[in-house]
Design a protein around this motif. Structure first.
Motif, PDB file in Angstrom:
ATOM      1  N   PHE A  80       0.840  -1.199   0.000  1.00  0.00           N
ATOM      2  CA  PHE A  80       0.000   0.000   0.000  1.00  0.00           C
ATOM      3  C   PHE A  80       0.875   1.249   0.000  1.00  0.00           C
ATOM      4  O   PHE A  80       1.781   1.381   0.815  1.00  0.00           O
ATOM      5  CB  PHE A  80      -0.918  -0.001   1.226  1.00  0.00           C
ATOM      6  CG  PHE A  80      -1.948   1.077   1.197  1.00  0.00           C
ATOM      7  CD1 PHE A  80      -3.022   0.996   0.337  1.00  0.00           C
ATOM      8  CD2 PHE A  80      -1.853   2.168   2.032  1.00  0.00           C
ATOM      9  CE1 PHE A  80      -3.986   1.989   0.303  1.00  0.00           C
ATOM     10  CE2 PHE A  80      -2.806   3.162   2.015  1.00  0.00           C
ATOM     11  CZ  PHE A  80      -3.880   3.072   1.144  1.00  0.00           C
ATOM     12  N   ARG A  82       0.427   5.360   0.012  1.00  0.00           N
ATOM     13  CA  ARG A  82      -0.489   6.486   0.160  1.00  0.00           C
ATOM     14  C   ARG A  82       0.141   7.795  -0.269  1.00  0.00           C
ATOM     15  O   ARG A  82      -0.476   8.849  -0.188  1.00  0.00           O
ATOM     16  CB  ARG A  82      -0.963   6.597   1.599  1.00  0.00           C
ATOM     17  CG  ARG A  82       0.169   6.786   2.586  1.00  0.00           C
ATOM     18  CD  ARG A  82      -0.340   6.808   4.009  1.00  0.00           C
ATOM     19  NE  ARG A  82       0.760   6.756   4.948  1.00  0.00           N
ATOM     20  CZ  ARG A  82       1.480   7.787   5.317  1.00  0.00           C
ATOM     21  NH1 ARG A  82       1.237   8.973   4.828  1.00  0.00           N
ATOM     22  NH2 ARG A  82       2.471   7.647   6.178  1.00  0.00           N
ATOM     23  N   LYS A  85       0.087  11.641   1.611  1.00  0.00           N
ATOM     24  CA  LYS A  85      -1.181  11.886   2.296  1.00  0.00           C
ATOM     25  C   LYS A  85      -1.244  11.099   3.603  1.00  0.00           C
ATOM     26  O   LYS A  85      -0.655  10.029   3.729  1.00  0.00           O
ATOM     27  CB  LYS A  85      -2.362  11.466   1.412  1.00  0.00           C
ATOM     28  CG  LYS A  85      -2.382  12.105   0.050  1.00  0.00           C
ATOM     29  CD  LYS A  85      -2.698  13.566   0.139  1.00  0.00           C
ATOM     30  CE  LYS A  85      -2.821  14.149  -1.256  1.00  0.00           C
ATOM     31  NZ  LYS A  85      -3.035  15.568  -1.249  1.00  0.00           N
ATOM     32  N   TYR A  87      -2.864   8.709   6.467  1.00  0.00           N
ATOM     33  CA  TYR A  87      -3.726   7.521   6.454  1.00  0.00           C
ATOM     34  C   TYR A  87      -4.972   7.853   7.266  1.00  0.00           C
ATOM     35  O   TYR A  87      -5.093   7.528   8.449  1.00  0.00           O
ATOM     36  CB  TYR A  87      -2.973   6.327   7.045  1.00  0.00           C
ATOM     37  CG  TYR A  87      -3.725   5.033   6.937  1.00  0.00           C
ATOM     38  CD1 TYR A  87      -3.773   4.343   5.744  1.00  0.00           C
ATOM     39  CD2 TYR A  87      -4.388   4.504   8.028  1.00  0.00           C
ATOM     40  CE1 TYR A  87      -4.454   3.160   5.634  1.00  0.00           C
ATOM     41  CE2 TYR A  87      -5.073   3.320   7.938  1.00  0.00           C
ATOM     42  CZ  TYR A  87      -5.108   2.657   6.734  1.00  0.00           C
ATOM     43  OH  TYR A  87      -5.791   1.470   6.629  1.00  0.00           O
ATOM     44  N   HIS A  88      -5.893   8.555   6.611  1.00  0.00           N
ATOM     45  CA  HIS A  88      -7.073   9.064   7.300  1.00  0.00           C
ATOM     46  C   HIS A  88      -8.142   9.369   6.270  1.00  0.00           C
ATOM     47  O   HIS A  88      -7.837   9.687   5.127  1.00  0.00           O
ATOM     48  CB  HIS A  88      -6.686  10.342   8.060  1.00  0.00           C
ATOM     49  CG  HIS A  88      -7.832  11.034   8.709  1.00  0.00           C
ATOM     50  ND1 HIS A  88      -8.475  10.515   9.783  1.00  0.00           N
ATOM     51  CD2 HIS A  88      -8.440  12.203   8.422  1.00  0.00           C
ATOM     52  CE1 HIS A  88      -9.441  11.343  10.145  1.00  0.00           C
ATOM     53  NE2 HIS A  88      -9.442  12.378   9.329  1.00  0.00           N
ATOM     54  N   ILE A  91      -8.398   7.984   2.169  1.00  0.00           N
ATOM     55  CA  ILE A  91      -7.284   7.047   1.954  1.00  0.00           C
ATOM     56  C   ILE A  91      -7.522   5.780   2.776  1.00  0.00           C
ATOM     57  O   ILE A  91      -7.373   4.657   2.285  1.00  0.00           O
ATOM     58  CB  ILE A  91      -5.936   7.704   2.331  1.00  0.00           C
ATOM     59  CG1 ILE A  91      -5.697   8.972   1.529  1.00  0.00           C
ATOM     60  CG2 ILE A  91      -4.801   6.717   2.191  1.00  0.00           C
ATOM     61  CD1 ILE A  91      -5.409   8.771   0.070  1.00  0.00           C
ATOM     62  N   LYS A  92      -7.917   5.952   4.024  1.00  0.00           N
ATOM     63  CA  LYS A  92      -8.194   4.812   4.887  1.00  0.00           C
ATOM     64  C   LYS A  92      -9.401   4.021   4.384  1.00  0.00           C
ATOM     65  O   LYS A  92      -9.423   2.794   4.461  1.00  0.00           O
ATOM     66  CB  LYS A  92      -8.441   5.282   6.312  1.00  0.00           C
ATOM     67  CG  LYS A  92      -8.628   4.156   7.292  1.00  0.00           C
ATOM     68  CD  LYS A  92      -8.851   4.649   8.688  1.00  0.00           C
ATOM     69  CE  LYS A  92      -9.038   3.446   9.589  1.00  0.00           C
ATOM     70  NZ  LYS A  92      -9.754   3.780  10.786  1.00  0.00           N
ATOM     71  N   ALA A  95      -8.328   1.670   1.647  1.00  0.00           N
ATOM     72  CA  ALA A  95      -7.574   0.544   2.200  1.00  0.00           C
ATOM     73  C   ALA A  95      -8.490  -0.450   2.911  1.00  0.00           C
ATOM     74  O   ALA A  95      -8.354  -1.668   2.737  1.00  0.00           O
ATOM     75  CB  ALA A  95      -6.503   1.055   3.155  1.00  0.00           C
ATOM     76  N   ASP A  96      -9.412   0.054   3.712  1.00  0.00           N
ATOM     77  CA  ASP A  96     -10.321  -0.836   4.438  1.00  0.00           C
ATOM     78  C   ASP A  96     -11.225  -1.627   3.496  1.00  0.00           C
ATOM     79  O   ASP A  96     -11.466  -2.811   3.716  1.00  0.00           O
ATOM     80  CB  ASP A  96     -11.176  -0.025   5.419  1.00  0.00           C
ATOM     81  CG  ASP A  96     -10.358   0.505   6.593  1.00  0.00           C
ATOM     82  OD1 ASP A  96      -9.242  -0.011   6.827  1.00  0.00           O
ATOM     83  OD2 ASP A  96     -10.840   1.439   7.256  1.00  0.00           O
TER      84      ASP A  96
END
Length: 105
Positions: A80, A82, A85, A87-88, A91-92, A95-96
């Protein structure tokens, strides 16, 4: 990020970029310098599902789509990326959603 992240053919890199209006995800093989496939909020296939390109619901759809495309190509593990940026937020969410579809980071 100071560390160089490189994707291989066995474990390519999932690069996520967000702008104020849209979100983009690409699966990249850095060894062969190829973008294997991509998904974004501006794709025509999502016009009916997406109201705005700048929310977490859209990011979930993009994450699920990129994971489904990866599974069809036989890719189960990724790295991964990002960018710069945090991880929030969106973007999160990408990923989730990708993890929920079965990709291993």
């Amino acid at each position: 990020m100071k560390k160089k992240i490189k994707g291989t053919p066995q474990r390519p890199r999932l690069y996520v970029f967000k702008s104020n209006k849209h979100i983009y995800a690409q699966i990249i093989d850095d060894i062969n310098c190829r973008i294997l496939f991509s998904s974004s909020s501006i794709c025509k296939e999502f016009k009916t599902q997406i109201k705005s390109g700048a929310n977490c619901e859209t990011a979930n759809i993009i994450g699920q789509n990129i994971a489904i495309k990866s599974k069809k190509q036989g890719i189960n593990q990724i790295i991964f990326d990002r960018g710069k940026k945090l991880y929030h937020g969106r973007i999160k969410a990408v990923a989730d959603a990708a993890r929920k579809e079965g990709l291993i980071f």
